[in-house]
Design a protein around this motif. Structure first.
Motif, PDB file in Angstrom:
ATOM      1  N   ASP A 155       0.856  -1.190   0.000  1.00 40.03           N
ATOM      2  CA  ASP A 155       0.000   0.000   0.000  1.00 40.03           C
ATOM      3  C   ASP A 155       0.890   1.237   0.000  1.00 40.03           C
ATOM      4  N   LEU A 156       1.258   1.694  -1.200  1.00 40.45           N
ATOM      5  CA  LEU A 156       2.218   2.793  -1.288  1.00 40.45           C
ATOM      6  C   LEU A 156       1.566   4.158  -1.127  1.00 40.45           C
ATOM      7  N   VAL A 172      -0.189  11.249  -4.171  1.00 39.99           N
ATOM      8  CA  VAL A 172       0.100   9.818  -4.126  1.00 39.99           C
ATOM      9  C   VAL A 172      -0.998   9.093  -3.347  1.00 39.99           C
ATOM     10  N   ALA A 173      -1.513   9.737  -2.300  1.00 40.30           N
ATOM     11  CA  ALA A 173      -2.595   9.107  -1.535  1.00 40.30           C
ATOM     12  C   ALA A 173      -3.959   9.385  -2.154  1.00 40.30           C
ATOM     13  N   GLU A 174      -4.107  10.561  -2.801  1.00 36.72           N
ATOM     14  CA  GLU A 174      -5.448  10.998  -3.143  1.00 36.72           C
ATOM     15  C   GLU A 174      -5.810  10.894  -4.614  1.00 36.72           C
ATOM     16  N   ASN A 175      -4.810  10.864  -5.501  1.00 40.39           N
ATOM     17  CA  ASN A 175      -5.136  10.911  -6.928  1.00 40.39           C
ATOM     18  C   ASN A 175      -4.667   9.703  -7.712  1.00 40.39           C
ATOM     19  N   ALA A 176      -4.448   8.591  -7.014  1.00 43.53           N
ATOM     20  CA  ALA A 176      -3.958   7.416  -7.735  1.00 43.53           C
ATOM     21  C   ALA A 176      -5.120   6.539  -8.170  1.00 43.53           C
ATOM     22  N   LEU A 177      -4.985   6.022  -9.393  1.00 45.39           N
ATOM     23  CA  LEU A 177      -5.892   4.986  -9.865  1.00 45.39           C
ATOM     24  C   LEU A 177      -5.216   3.677  -9.477  1.00 45.39           C
ATOM     25  N   VAL A 178      -5.885   2.934  -8.604  1.00 47.12           N
ATOM     26  CA  VAL A 178      -5.238   1.754  -8.023  1.00 47.12           C
ATOM     27  C   VAL A 178      -5.845   0.490  -8.578  1.00 47.12           C
ATOM     28  N   GLY A 179      -4.995  -0.456  -8.994  1.00 49.05           N
ATOM     29  CA  GLY A 179      -5.470  -1.756  -9.443  1.00 49.05           C
ATOM     30  C   GLY A 179      -4.728  -2.862  -8.722  1.00 49.05           C
ATOM     31  N   THR A 180      -5.450  -3.912  -8.357  1.00 54.90           N
ATOM     32  CA  THR A 180      -4.816  -5.035  -7.667  1.00 54.90           C
ATOM     33  C   THR A 180      -5.123  -6.300  -8.434  1.00 54.90           C
ATOM     34  N   VAL A 320      -1.509  -9.960  14.814  1.00 55.26           N
ATOM     35  CA  VAL A 320      -0.950  -8.800  14.124  1.00 55.26           C
ATOM     36  C   VAL A 320      -1.830  -8.565  12.899  1.00 55.26           C
ATOM     37  N   ASN A 321      -2.973  -7.981  13.102  1.00 51.35           N
ATOM     38  CA  ASN A 321      -3.951  -7.873  12.030  1.00 51.35           C
ATOM     39  C   ASN A 321      -4.543  -6.483  11.963  1.00 51.35           C
ATOM     40  N   PRO A 322      -4.997  -6.098  10.784  1.00 51.88           N
ATOM     41  CA  PRO A 322      -5.676  -4.812  10.711  1.00 51.88           C
ATOM     42  C   PRO A 322      -7.004  -4.913  11.444  1.00 51.88           C
ATOM     43  N   VAL A 323      -7.481  -3.817  11.881  1.00 49.71           N
ATOM     44  CA  VAL A 323      -8.741  -3.812  12.603  1.00 49.71           C
ATOM     45  C   VAL A 323      -9.852  -3.257  11.714  1.00 49.71           C
ATOM     46  N   ILE A 324      -9.621  -2.085  11.138  1.00 51.13           N
ATOM     47  CA  ILE A 324     -10.606  -1.532  10.208  1.00 51.13           C
ATOM     48  C   ILE A 324      -9.949  -1.439   8.844  1.00 51.13           C
ATOM     49  N   ALA A 325     -10.593  -2.049   7.851  1.00 58.35           N
ATOM     50  CA  ALA A 325     -10.006  -2.065   6.513  1.00 58.35           C
ATOM     51  C   ALA A 325     -10.428  -0.820   5.750  1.00 58.35           C
ATOM     52  N   ILE A 326      -9.514  -0.307   4.920  1.00 55.67           N
ATOM     53  CA  ILE A 326      -9.853   0.780   4.015  1.00 55.67           C
ATOM     54  C   ILE A 326      -9.615   0.284   2.591  1.00 55.67           C
ATOM     55  N   GLU A 327     -10.001   1.086   1.608  1.00 59.88           N
ATOM     56  CA  GLU A 327      -9.895   0.610   0.226  1.00 59.88           C
ATOM     57  C   GLU A 327      -8.455   0.313  -0.176  1.00 59.88           C
ATOM     58  N   ALA A 328      -7.527   1.123   0.358  1.00 57.03           N
ATOM     59  CA  ALA A 328      -6.130   0.949  -0.027  1.00 57.03           C
ATOM     60  C   ALA A 328      -5.546  -0.374   0.463  1.00 57.03           C
TER      61      ALA A 328
ATOM     62  N   VAL C  82     -10.637   9.475   5.221  1.00 58.66           N
ATOM     63  CA  VAL C  82      -9.659   8.456   4.844  1.00 58.66           C
ATOM     64  C   VAL C  82      -9.147   8.851   3.462  1.00 58.66           C
ATOM     65  N   PRO C  83      -7.880   9.302   3.343  1.00 63.33           N
ATOM     66  CA  PRO C  83      -7.372   9.747   2.045  1.00 63.33           C
ATOM     67  C   PRO C  83      -7.517   8.652   0.987  1.00 63.33           C
TER      68      PRO C  83
END
Lengths: 351, 351, 351
Positions: A155-156, A172-180, A320-328, C82-83
């Protein structure tokens, strides 16, 4: 728990020589050295007799001699001599680990040696041997579980907040089109920003004075290899094509990581930055060397690790886990799932 | 677990005076001091009231006064005064420990005081009082379980690999005729080398310029006392007789150890080296003082301890035990078995 | 276990400003800061996303921004941005803690915010705002369980043994008429000494040259507030009346403590000494500042804590409890019982 049937970076070539060098990999104590013909070797770092680490002993020719009672081991791990007696107990044998040396790195196989296929090592690091590229490398020991580093590299968007003085800025956080994309055991995360203000390092090194297109392509080969391709070009060129984002276009660099667990709470980051060689190579190198990027990440990792250990000690949270997930989180969620599947398969004796 | 119905060295005489001195022995916090008539005393180092160590308080005549609320204890451990009230709770009593002082050492009995028989202290240390002998002594705190020191002292083949610059050389591991004898609670290991090259210390101190006969006789009185008699002579005298190996013949020395567990992972080594007084006594002493033998052993002990703790934390191995036995282990195997039997007998309430 | 539905001191006013300041209170990681209007705020110090402490992030206006992926929180603890995405997960919310600021101290409520009634904060500290009084204050982190401090403050006989060079002497332990009164959740211990030799600080600061009457009145408001009123007068005035011991009579001072657990084995002592302002105020202050009283207590606390932890590790004693009670324990026994009842009531969901 770690995936054992896999290659991991265990050392830089220049770290290992005709000296017994201790290193812990996946919680296993290992002694590294080179035989007289220059090949690297790795044995369990505990004498079978009284547990003294063999790295406290001596290398005599190709024999590792224990520093306590002189038991001698050959490179296969077999004990070939016990001083004061004529026979050697047949079970007196250290575990030995398959190694491969390539591109200035030494790779180790921690699981069943019968499964150690060299072709499984990704070719990420090979640009280090290409004269068209410059290279910076190092080993960074970090006090955190390796999954926290996976989270970071998949998650860059964090560049905007962790590295704002160099390679990150708000777009970088706000204007990226992200594909996985996950295919087989691999994960690829693409982040493409079109017509955005360049971050400081892109101004300093890329020489931009207007908006740019920029991309970050992360390839993850679980459990421990990462390639990040960074490219950029003047925004005037229009939306970058799929072909262009496979390279660096006008300016860019690649980062290669071997992320190797030392223990459940400590990890080695073997890193390599490569950038195309051009006239101002010395200046480029000096600028890359001056960036505090790896240390800025380390500060985050170690603070997270302490936070998680506190919570865990106090019984409020085990994993060691995330608690609340976000789109990134899409990329790292893929990455963690593949690791979990690999662990399950190993536990079940599968491939 | 420790054998409690036994004497242990707890201090050198000169360490204890009119000051409250804390020391932990077999995991028990103890305060040591001398009464006004000069006799050593040992009490539990925890006030019965609020757990402050009494070593943080004051010695007033023969009374130990707690540094928090002033409770006063006599040498028997009985509380004789509680400031601000007229009565003393009858159960207000510290454990007191029998002590014996001999030859510059203070011995403590950690178990049932009714069983503390002075005659059970071996006379190993008495040469310190003999004007025909010179003595060097000290206390060395070591971060290891006491069994690792037992292993060392009952297998002196290690001199070849741990002390090669002074008292060890290859023949000590390879050319010794080794005998092990257990009688009652004692173990005796004899190691006799005939017609061998002398180790460096035997050249420097014994003055040999040709081959020698050499012997090392270890007497172990469990749980905590060791005597090692070292003797040597010119090889021209032929195989040494049983009588000769009881002494030092042409050149030798004795080493006496009180090995006293502090905790499960730390141990005090109280040591004494004695050698016959001769004209060059000052030079002999300087040479013995310069030898790094005890520190070389300590490096091994602490590396073993860390190795064993690592393995143990990771659940792969529970006990501080050898894994593969070799022939040289005969003595230490005897020693460990006697300790295990003593522990079992104590657990069953036997003698 | 700690009583959570209660106010505790969490900081001195001057410690908290426009900077994200981490502090652990009752084992909970908290970030403290001031909003732009100067009001103190306290949030859980863990981002809901990937556990980075928010104190590693930035304060932007009244927004706390995470230093990893830029999640933004308002003072209520709600995540408002959330950015990189347009929605915020509705459960993305940090715990926020009610605070009250008074007399230069910040008080925090650790339990159910609905029960946080400001009137429950005792007015002990208000003399700090009274120009007729001088004040010294500080925060002292101590490596002990908070109950060891309760024990100390509710049994002031210890002055004779812990502070003999300043405020204590033998009569404090031996000649005090001690009374203990528990009413509701409060404990009051009165200690009155009549016609006794003055301790050194009473000679130096009170100017006595003959015997005095002296009193120490401790008010305990569980779980974490203590007031100690110290007064004295010439012995010639006869037995002090109940009215006189409510003040300081000829010379005295008050001490106010906020004792706030950080963890089970560490505690913050927030302390305040106030004394009536008189001509020699500067000299009075210098004398109070020079007294090593708090450090002398700290040495006792930390030695007790280590002693108790040793005993506990070795399985001989589980609880932080007295073993043999003496008469002087009446006050602290009351105090500990009230705490135990409060804990039981909280566990049962009662008031």
């Amino acid at each position: 728990m770690f995936v054992k049937n896999a290659w991991y970076v265990c050392a830089m070539s220049e770290e290992i020589g005709r000296r017994l060098t201790p290193r812990t990999i996946l919680d296993a104590p290992i002694v590294l050295y080179r035989t007289q013909d220059g090949r690297p070797a790795a044995l369990e770092d505990r004498c079978v007799h009284r547990r003294l680490p063999l790295s406290k002993g001596r290398l005599v020719g190709d024999i590792v001699q224990c520093g306590y009672h002189g038991l001698e081991y050959e490179v296969s791990g077999r004990c070939v001599r016990v001083p004061g007696q004529t026979t050697v107990p047949p079970t007196a044998c250290l575990k030995s680990y398959p190694l491969v040396e390539r591109h200035g790195w030494i790779f180790i196989w921690m699981g069943d040696p019968a499964r150690a296929v060299q072709e499984a090592i990704p070719e990420f690091f090979k640009l280090a041997d290409d004269p068209a590229w410059c290279v910076l490398r190092g080993i960074l020991p970090i006090k955190c579980n390796h999954l926290l580093i996976l989270d970071n590299l998949l998650d860059l968007s964090h560049l905007a907040y962790v590295h704002p003085s160099t390679i990150g800025n708000t777009p970088v956080a706000e204007n990226a089109l992200v594909g996985t994309k996950a295919s087989g055991d691999r994960v690829r995360v693409t982040r493409v920003m079109t017509d955005v203000v360049p971050a400081q390092a892109y101004i300093d090194l890329g020489g931009y004075n207007g908006n740019i297109n920029r991309w970050q392509i992360t390839e993850y080969v679980p459990p421990g290899f990462y390639l990040i391709n960074n490219g950029s070009e003047s925004a005037s060129r229009g939306t970058p094509t799929p072909e262009r984002i496979e390279g660096q276009s006008e300016w860019g660099f690649q980062v290669h990581h071997g992320i190797t667990p030392e223990t459940a709470s400590t990890t080695f980051q073997f890193w390599q930055i490569v950038f195309p060689r051009r006239a101002q190579a010395a200046e480029d190198r000096a600028r890359f060397e001056k960036m505090p990027v790896l240390i800025e990440d380390l500060v985050v990792y170690e603070a997270q690790q302490r936070a998680i250990e506190c919570l865990s000690e106090r019984g409020r949270e085990g994993a060691v886990n995330p608690v609340i997930a976000i789109e990134a989180d899409a990329g790292l969620t893929h990455g963690r799932r593949i690791l979990e599947r690999m662990l399950r398969e190993e536990a079940n004796g599968g491939a």
